[in-house]
Design an enzyme around this catalytic site. Structure first.
Site: not given
Ligand code: 4FV
Length: 254
Positions: A88, A168
């Protein structure tokens, strides 16, 4: 194009990436997908991959050593592979980024779990961090699948001969225009006449204007990047005053 996926749950990838367009792309050898189980690189007898966070706090953190060994094992086969961590805290994933990544020959995708990975992983091994959205998943695996799907669509031949991801939506910063197919009349709702006219210039004009109208009502943030003609800008102004123009319901929220 090759994807190596570093994960604690390699079985999550078998079916989503084995079906339909991606499954065929793998069969045709257009993309190669290899899962690498990070736990295989935890060398202690209990194969521990996570530990409590220094400084206290909830949850567990993924240990750096197993991840380091896993990345180095893949990089030992191809030093030029680019390592991406799905998190995130990464930069927002979008169509242009997908297209850029599709020019790479080999991506290593690190899928975090628990509260995330030890910061030294980022410092020492990660080339790029990407987020698929401002929400928290239980793991990075689904994000890795989203990335592989969106990127693979740019690989020639994946979408089939007549189709390319270049046309797209989003690439021209506009949402897609409404699509219709048979029947012409469904419970009194009819396909717009222009689409039945065979008049291709009128059809593409209608589609362009519907894409602009839909973008203006649903994603005005995108319009700023859409290169609208002066006439379209003018129509949009008018439209935003709620007047319908040549059958297009401009400005009205649908
Ligand atoms: C996430 C997202 C995501 C966070 C803690 C995995 C999680 C756990 N990855 N975009 N949104 N990852 O939420 O890519 O480790």
């Amino acid at each position: 194009m090759r994807f190596d996926i570093l994960t604690l749950f390699p079985n999550m990838f078998s079916s989503p990436l084995g079906e339909s367009i991606l499954g065929k792309a793998v069969e045709k050898g257009l993309i190669q997908i290899q899962t690498v189980n990070i736990r295989d690189f935890a060398l202690d007898k209990h194969r521990v991959v996570d530990d409590a966070p220094y400084g206290g706090g909830q949850g567990m953190v993924m240990k750096v050593e197993p991840i380091a060994r896993a990345i180095e094992s893949v990089k030992s086969q191809n030093r030029s592979a680019r390592t991406i961590h799905l998190t995130p805290q990464g930069k927002p994933f979008h169509q242009d980024l997908a297209r850029r990544l599709s020019t790479q020959s080999h991506l290593i995708l690190l899928c975090g779990r628990y509260e995330g990975v030890d910061e030294r992983v980022r410092e020492l091994f990660i080339d790029e961090e990407i987020s698929i959205g401002d929400y928290v998943l239980t793991g990075g695996e689904l994000a890795a699948m989203v990335l592989i799907d969106a990127v693979s669509r740019f690989i020639p031949g994946v979408l089939g001969s007549d189709r390319s991801a270049e046309e797209d939506s989003f690439l021209n910063s506009l949402l897609e225009y409404p699509q219709y197919t048979r029947p012409v009349d469904f419970r009194g709702s009819r396909v717009p006449e222009v689409l039945l006219s065979g008049n291709h210039s009128a059809i593409s004009l209608w589609r362009r204007r519907e894409a602009i109208r839909r973008t203006s009502s649903r994603r005005p943030d995108l319009l700023a990047k859409a290169n609208l003609t002066e006439e379209e800008k003018g129509l949009l102004e008018e439209g935003l005053k709620g007047k319908s123009i040549d059958g297009c319901r401009w400005g009205k929220v649908d």
